[in-house]
Design a protein around this motif. Sequence first.
Motif, short mmCIF file in Angstrom:
data_model
loop_
_atom_site.label_atom_id
_atom_site.label_comp_id
_atom_site.label_asym_id
_atom_site.label_seq_id
_atom_site.Cartn_x
_atom_site.Cartn_y
_atom_site.Cartn_z
N ASP A 193 0.84 -1.19 0.00
CA ASP A 193 0.00 0.00 0.00
C ASP A 193 0.88 1.25 0.00
O ASP A 193 1.70 1.43 0.90
CB ASP A 193 -0.90 -0.02 1.23
N PRO A 194 0.70 2.16 -0.98
CA PRO A 194 1.59 3.32 -1.09
C PRO A 194 1.49 4.28 0.10
O PRO A 194 2.50 4.86 0.51
CB PRO A 194 1.15 4.00 -2.38
N VAL A 195 0.30 4.44 0.67
CA VAL A 195 0.13 5.34 1.81
C VAL A 195 0.81 4.75 3.05
O VAL A 195 1.52 5.45 3.77
CB VAL A 195 -1.36 5.65 2.06
N GLU A 196 0.60 3.47 3.29
CA GLU A 196 1.25 2.80 4.41
C GLU A 196 2.78 2.79 4.23
O GLU A 196 3.53 2.99 5.18
CB GLU A 196 0.73 1.37 4.57
N ARG A 197 3.24 2.58 2.99
CA ARG A 197 4.68 2.59 2.70
C ARG A 197 5.27 3.95 3.07
O ARG A 197 6.31 4.03 3.73
CB ARG A 197 4.93 2.27 1.23
N LEU A 198 4.61 5.03 2.64
CA LEU A 198 5.09 6.38 2.94
C LEU A 198 5.11 6.62 4.44
O LEU A 198 6.04 7.22 4.98
CB LEU A 198 4.23 7.42 2.22
N ALA A 199 4.07 6.14 5.15
CA ALA A 199 4.03 6.30 6.61
C ALA A 199 5.19 5.56 7.27
O ALA A 199 5.82 6.09 8.21
CB ALA A 199 2.69 5.79 7.15
N ARG A 200 5.50 4.37 6.80
CA ARG A 200 6.62 3.61 7.37
C ARG A 200 7.96 4.29 7.09
O ARG A 200 8.84 4.29 7.94
CB ARG A 200 6.63 2.20 6.81
N ILE A 201 8.11 4.84 5.88
CA ILE A 201 9.34 5.57 5.55
C ILE A 201 9.48 6.77 6.48
O ILE A 201 10.56 7.02 7.04
CB ILE A 201 9.35 6.00 4.08
N ALA A 202 8.40 7.51 6.67
CA ALA A 202 8.43 8.68 7.56
C ALA A 202 8.78 8.27 8.99
O ALA A 202 9.59 8.92 9.66
CB ALA A 202 7.08 9.40 7.52
N GLN A 203 8.20 7.17 9.45
CA GLN A 203 8.50 6.65 10.79
C GLN A 203 9.97 6.28 10.91
O GLN A 203 10.63 6.61 11.90
CB GLN A 203 7.61 5.45 11.08
N SER A 204 10.51 5.63 9.90
CA SER A 204 11.91 5.22 9.91
C SER A 204 12.85 6.43 9.90
O SER A 204 13.84 6.46 10.64
CB SER A 204 12.20 4.33 8.70
N THR A 205 12.54 7.43 9.09
CA THR A 205 13.42 8.60 9.03
C THR A 205 13.34 9.40 10.34
O THR A 205 14.36 9.91 10.80
CB THR A 205 13.11 9.51 7.83
N ARG A 206 12.16 9.48 10.93
CA ARG A 206 12.05 10.18 12.23
C ARG A 206 12.91 9.48 13.28
O ARG A 206 13.63 10.13 14.04
CB ARG A 206 10.60 10.25 12.69
N ALA A 207 12.82 8.16 13.34
CA ALA A 207 13.60 7.41 14.33
C ALA A 207 15.10 7.58 14.08
O ALA A 207 15.88 7.75 15.02
CB ALA A 207 13.22 5.93 14.29
N SER A 208 15.49 7.54 12.83
CA SER A 208 16.90 7.70 12.50
C SER A 208 17.39 9.11 12.84
O SER A 208 18.50 9.29 13.34
CB SER A 208 17.12 7.39 11.02
N LYS A 209 16.55 10.11 12.58
CA LYS A 209 16.92 11.49 12.93
C LYS A 209 17.09 11.66 14.43
O LYS A 209 18.01 12.32 14.89
CB LYS A 209 15.88 12.49 12.40
#
Length: 175
Positions: free
Chosen positions: A33-49
């Motif tokens: 799912d593209p929306v869920e994929r984008l949400a997971r990417i955002a979650q990953s980048t926030r955690a990494s930041k």
Amino acid sequence: IASVPVNIRSSPAEGAGNQISGMTASLATDVADPVERLARIAQSTRASKLAHEAMGARTLMQLADTPPPMLVSLAIQFYSRAQLSRRLRVPYNLVISNVPGLPQPLYHMGARVTGAYSFGICFDGAGLYIGLMSHADQIDFGVLACRELVPDPWFIADGIRASRDELVHAAKGKA
């Protein structure tokens, strides 16, 4: 997993040259799912930041500066020549970078520049680089690939466009 360069310069007054560190982020390519994929990417980048900020960008830069540059260069050459990437996996699959360009149109010898494409380098074991560069009112994508690891970079470029179209379609459905 993408390696993403991070600017650590707090202000333009800090002088010339690059002052960058890096972080990793999941691209959630296993999520359909593209929306869920984008949400997971955002979650990953926030955690990494958050992890990046907790360690402190200056500390990361000082760690990178600790070995003499010639020693680092020799280590990279050894890693490549000894084909260590076949035994020791790098912690990421590709590098993704963005470069903000000028907001106004550019011209060369009177002709308007219609595209500005970022470029970078590929590393052993992570043979894909995707660069984004803004220019006037557009964003251009550049794809650079190691032919042994990514024999058809157009497949990647077409996939970027298809993923963007999926997100646009999903956004229109929610509006």
